[in-house]
Design a protein around this motif. Structure first.
Motif, mmCIF file in Angstrom:
data_model
loop_
_atom_site.group_PDB
_atom_site.id
_atom_site.type_symbol
_atom_site.label_atom_id
_atom_site.label_comp_id
_atom_site.label_asym_id
_atom_site.label_seq_id
_atom_site.Cartn_x
_atom_site.Cartn_y
_atom_site.Cartn_z
ATOM 1 N N ASP A 177 0.736 12.882 1.535
ATOM 2 C CA ASP A 177 1.231 14.503 0.312
ATOM 3 C C ASP A 177 0.274 15.260 0.779
ATOM 4 O O ASP A 177 0.124 16.369 0.976
ATOM 5 N N THR A 178 -1.018 14.822 1.244
ATOM 6 C CA THR A 178 -2.691 15.572 0.946
ATOM 7 C C THR A 178 -2.598 15.869 3.107
ATOM 8 O O THR A 178 -3.030 17.048 3.124
ATOM 9 N N THR A 179 -2.432 14.911 4.000
ATOM 10 C CA THR A 179 -2.320 15.223 5.256
ATOM 11 C C THR A 179 -1.164 16.987 5.506
ATOM 12 O O THR A 179 -1.095 17.149 6.662
ATOM 13 N N ARG A 238 1.526 7.453 0.734
ATOM 14 C CA ARG A 238 1.995 8.542 -0.111
ATOM 15 C C ARG A 238 1.232 9.287 -0.681
ATOM 16 O O ARG A 238 1.911 11.054 -0.516
ATOM 17 N N THR A 239 0.210 9.027 -1.082
ATOM 18 C CA THR A 239 -1.284 10.138 -1.544
ATOM 19 C C THR A 239 -1.151 10.688 -0.203
ATOM 20 O O THR A 239 -1.516 12.109 0.095
ATOM 21 N N GLN A 240 -1.391 9.157 0.928
ATOM 22 C CA GLN A 240 -2.182 9.947 1.851
ATOM 23 C C GLN A 240 -1.201 10.833 2.602
ATOM 24 O O GLN A 240 -1.830 11.991 3.315
ATOM 25 N N GLU A 299 9.821 9.972 5.246
ATOM 26 C CA GLU A 299 10.202 10.550 3.471
ATOM 27 C C GLU A 299 10.694 8.653 3.029
ATOM 28 O O GLU A 299 10.948 8.489 2.053
ATOM 29 N N LEU A 323 9.265 5.723 2.151
ATOM 30 C CA LEU A 323 8.393 6.256 0.883
ATOM 31 C C LEU A 323 8.567 6.340 -0.103
ATOM 32 O O LEU A 323 8.164 5.502 -0.916
ATOM 33 N N HIS A 326 1.075 -1.078 -0.055
ATOM 34 C CA HIS A 326 0.325 0.003 0.317
ATOM 35 C C HIS A 326 0.774 1.398 0.080
ATOM 36 O O HIS A 326 0.324 2.290 0.361
ATOM 37 N N GLN A 327 1.603 1.197 -0.520
ATOM 38 C CA GLN A 327 3.108 2.465 -0.409
ATOM 39 C C GLN A 327 2.399 3.415 -1.579
ATOM 40 O O GLN A 327 3.381 5.021 -1.032
ATOM 41 N N GLY A 328 2.149 3.465 -2.574
ATOM 42 C CA GLY A 328 1.403 4.228 -2.975
ATOM 43 C C GLY A 328 0.274 5.144 -2.200
ATOM 44 O O GLY A 328 -0.160 6.387 -2.474
ATOM 45 N N GLN A 329 -0.724 4.060 -1.704
ATOM 46 C CA GLN A 329 -1.965 4.919 -0.857
ATOM 47 C C GLN A 329 -1.309 5.768 -0.197
ATOM 48 O O GLN A 329 -1.889 6.776 0.059
#
Length: 257
Positions: free
Chosen positions: A109-111, A105-107, A136, A139, A100-103
């Motif tokens: 960057d958003t948080t 990373r997205t979370q 970081e 990730l 789930h590394q991509g998910q």
């Protein structure tokens, strides 16, 4: 209360030696059938003996130094079991993170921008935070590297669990495996202390050094204090001594008052 006799609540330790002079003192005939003297508690127990053979091979009840050795080995086994389970769980967590590394990373960057106002109020330099840099780096780690890390954690965890089994069963191969494996990781633990001293690292290092010293010296590993031959001689001596005590006690019971 005699804690040495707790095992007799589960089963008695009866033994039929091949030597006639010892066998005669450890066996009696009763109206209910034959009875054999327990080497641990000294009582006569109805039924067949649990084992038989030469006096040298008689089982030795856990008493005195043998009992203390067994307690120490099983405490080490519990520590190995706990460490092995933690390593296996860590390996599983790394695999879950990789999938789930991509998910993540997205979370992240958003948080992260949402946390900046809170960090400003707390006067916390979020961008220079060691925790943030660690996240970081994690990730940015390649999936292949994460797989290797998980495999290493699973392998080390399995080694710890095998050590725990050998130590819990009081097997000599478990003692050798624990001594060798623990010794190999002591230099790494010393290196970690040179970078940063924490009470967890110091405690782990002291436990491992103490375990190696105890195993090598007390259990006579690698030829120390006579090696395996001396350990077996000590075991046989305790066997004969226990049989002689039991036979002597039985003979005393048979003497008229």
């Amino acid at each position: 209360m005699d804690w040495n006799l707790l095992a007799c609540s589960r089963h008695h330790l009866t033994y039929a030696p091949d030597e006639p002079e010892l066998r005669a003192h450890l066996h009696v005939s009763t109206p209910a059938g034959p009875a054999w003297r327990c080497l641990r508690c000294g009582d006569f127990v109805l039924g067949r003996p649990r084992a038989s053979g030469p006096a040298d091979d008689a089982p030795v009840p856990m008493r005195g130094q043998l009992l203390r050795d067994a307690v120490i080995l099983r405490l080490l086994a519990v520590e190995r079991f706990l460490r092995g389970l933690l390593l296996v769980l860590a390996g599983w967590a790394v695999l879950r993170f990789r999938s789930h590394q991509g998910q993540v990373r997205t979370q992240f960057d958003t948080t992260l921008p949402l946390l900046q106002p809170l960090a400003d109020r707390l006067h916390w330099n979020l961008r220079d935070s060691p925790l943030l840099h660690l996240v970081e780096r994690a990730l940015a780690t390649e999936p292949r590297t994460l797989t290797l890390v998980a495999a290493a954690l699973f392998g080390y965890g399995a080694l710890q669990l095998v050590e725990g089994v050998g130590l819990w069963l009081l097997e000599r191969w478990g003692e050798y495996l624990a001594a060798v494996a623990t010794s190999l990781f002591i230099p790494l633990e010393v290196y970690e202390l040179s970078e940063r001293v924490t009470w967890v690292r110091v405690t782990a290092l002291l436990i491992n050094i103490g375990a190696v010293v105890f195993l090598v010296y007390r259990k006579r590993l690698f030829g120390v204090r006579g090696g395996r031959a001396a350990a077996e001689a000590e075991h046989h001596h305790e066997s004969l001594l226990q049989l002689a005590r039991a036979a002597g006690g039985a003979a005393a019971r048979e003497e008229p008052a």
